[in-house]
Design an enzyme around this catalytic site. Sequence first.
Site, short mmCIF file in Angstrom:
data_model
loop_
_atom_site.label_atom_id
_atom_site.label_comp_id
_atom_site.label_asym_id
_atom_site.label_seq_id
_atom_site.Cartn_x
_atom_site.Cartn_y
_atom_site.Cartn_z
CB CYS A 489 60.34 62.03 52.32
SG CYS A 489 61.43 61.31 53.56
CG HIS A 666 57.28 59.48 58.90
ND1 HIS A 666 56.82 58.36 58.26
CD2 HIS A 666 58.05 60.15 57.99
CE1 HIS A 666 57.27 58.33 57.03
NE2 HIS A 666 58.03 59.41 56.83
#
Length: 747
Positions: A489, A666
């Site tokens: 990611c 995030h």
Amino acid sequence: MKDKIFGVLQRVGRSFMLPIAILPVAGLLLGLGSSFTNTTTIETYGLQWLLGDKTILHALLVIMNAVGSAIFDNLPLIFAVGVAIGMAKKEKEVSALSAVIAYFVMNVSINAMLKISGKILADGSIAKDVLDGTITSVCGIQSLQMGVFGGIIVGLGVAALHNRFYKIELPNALSFFGGTRFVPIISTVVYLFVGILMYFIWPTVQNGIYALGGVVTGTGYFGTLLFGIIKRALIPFGLHHVFYMPFWQTAVGGTMEVAGHMVEGGQNIFFAQLADSANIEHFSADATRYFSGEFIFMIFGLPGAALAMYKCAKPEKKKQAGSLLLSATLACMFTGITEPLEFSFLFVAPALFAVQVVLAGSAYMIAHILNIAVGLTFSGGLLDFFLFGILQGNEKTSWMLVIPVGIVYFLLYYFIFSFLIKKFDFKTPGREDDDTETKLYTKADVNARKAAKDVKSSDGKEAAAADELSQTISRGLGGKANISDVDCCATRLRITVIDPEKVNDALLKSTGASGVVHKGQGVQIIYGPRVTVIKSDLEDYLASVTEEHFEDDAAENNTAGADEAKNENAASTTDSTPASDKAQGSNVEKEPTSTVIISSPMTGIAADLSTAPDEAFASKMMGDGAVVTPEEGVVVAPEDGTVLFVFDTKHALGFTTDSGIGMIIHVGIDTVKLEGKGFDVQVEAGQHVNKGDVLMKLDLDYLKANAPSVTTPVICTELKDNQKIRLITDGAIKAGEPLYAVDTYEK
């Protein structure tokens, strides 16, 4: 140096095969479409009721004709993509996308230069003093007529840039643009200038191309003979594609005006005439001189050689040799694939291959002399002969002359091969020694022999040149056999392993990871924004080594890993203070020399980062900061700054403040698995924003229903040793209110 150039040329030749592979399909569509919509053909065979105007089949054939023409009209772009894919070492899909972008950029740059210089007027028309045919429409862009050469220039150049930069690591602030994402960027910049350069140099190149073509076309039938001999002689080296492609697809093979358009290249001229066949009395033999002769030796000549080898085989091996030669002969006759037969000559009797080269070369010349004009898409087999010879009619192609000439060549091959095989006792199929297997050789045999030598010379050191970082990561994960899946990611290398017990955290941390998180069979290794390059390297490494390599070093690895784990455990027992706190512990009592305030990007509940429902964030493996659990579905810029990147799955973005603080926002935990659903990003990488500007909008209901948590870490990823995070708000907070401070102390 010579071997290196030879190897590159071989790769270039192989890369041509991908775009060439589409030609048979395009040719089939164009051949059927043009043949059965031709008024003369329909009337000759009385097929007006079936294929006449306004029938369903006629409409379908018109569409097929248009589709086939579209492929031939856009061959430069197809070659740009195909060559880029063929020459790229890894991540080929990135190379393909970059080639498309570069191709358009180059032609748009040329178009701009043509307009600036007045060669293209304001209304889009071409100036009167411009030579006809030098400017053409390329995918709707008026550009220089570069033909397939333009596509090849793009394909080779982009592949070179790709192979050089697809693993590049940029500074942390720009790390999102590193790795494969850098390739289309650098390709765009480079080909902007290539387009400008082509405007100045292509006319000179064009003159050179015409001169090169003149060597063959200007020497008449001898030039055709020379072309045929060289092409067939290059077959063993795999360089024939590099040689003949310019004659087929560019001005090297001649130019001709067809249906009001200037067409370059022998094959392009034939198919342009085919599309306009109603107005063509006879297809140009000057254009088809580069391939019409292939029907003579592929359908007739080489089968004669195969019969000679069968007749010369030993009685006890005739049956086996016959079955092998029959299959190879049928492949040669129907598809034009000559490799099984030709490579057998090369292996067992190079003299026979020399004969084949001379006879085949002369076939090109004789077809030219007899005005035979049968086109092809890939090779001279019966299928192309039927479509582009017989179906088009003898008046247009002179296909009937192929048959008597072919019979003569059948006899020539048969008698010459028979004589030489018996005279010099060549070990052709069926004449081998009793302890030798009867077989037909192919190019794969050549490659296999070379590979065997390479393996032997390597002395078993398969992984000696392997990437050391990837090698250590692989070992830390328990070896190649224990790795089921590799992904990443924004900051984490995400690995699925078969047996979690085999994972060695200490070894993984020794690779520079700031932490390792275990979730069942999932292992997350925290590397930060450079993780995409690490992932690419690891995939390359795993593809290049065998499990035996890991087993050889297993004992050493286990011992070292156990010692490291023991030392790490001992260290954690004696001192559990986080490394960042230890580094800054001496600064706690001092006053900071400067402070930067970071505001909340969301309205919600703020808390210390240690409360994050994710071990990697809570233990500050990725950096320090705070968390905000959102109550409204809007994410705003925490301060004035620049968006560094937006992750592909939209769940995270990188940000740097004007004061120089690098951050990651995030949204949620494990939201990467949502693949972008629930996120509506309002900005793009490189965009400068002001505090409070909307960065993204969230579907909170969807995120709460599908993600483990919507708690959002807001972290600083590049804190220096003398910097420390101080939480300002713990509890309810509105977007834009102070969240935490970044204090800087004297070193």
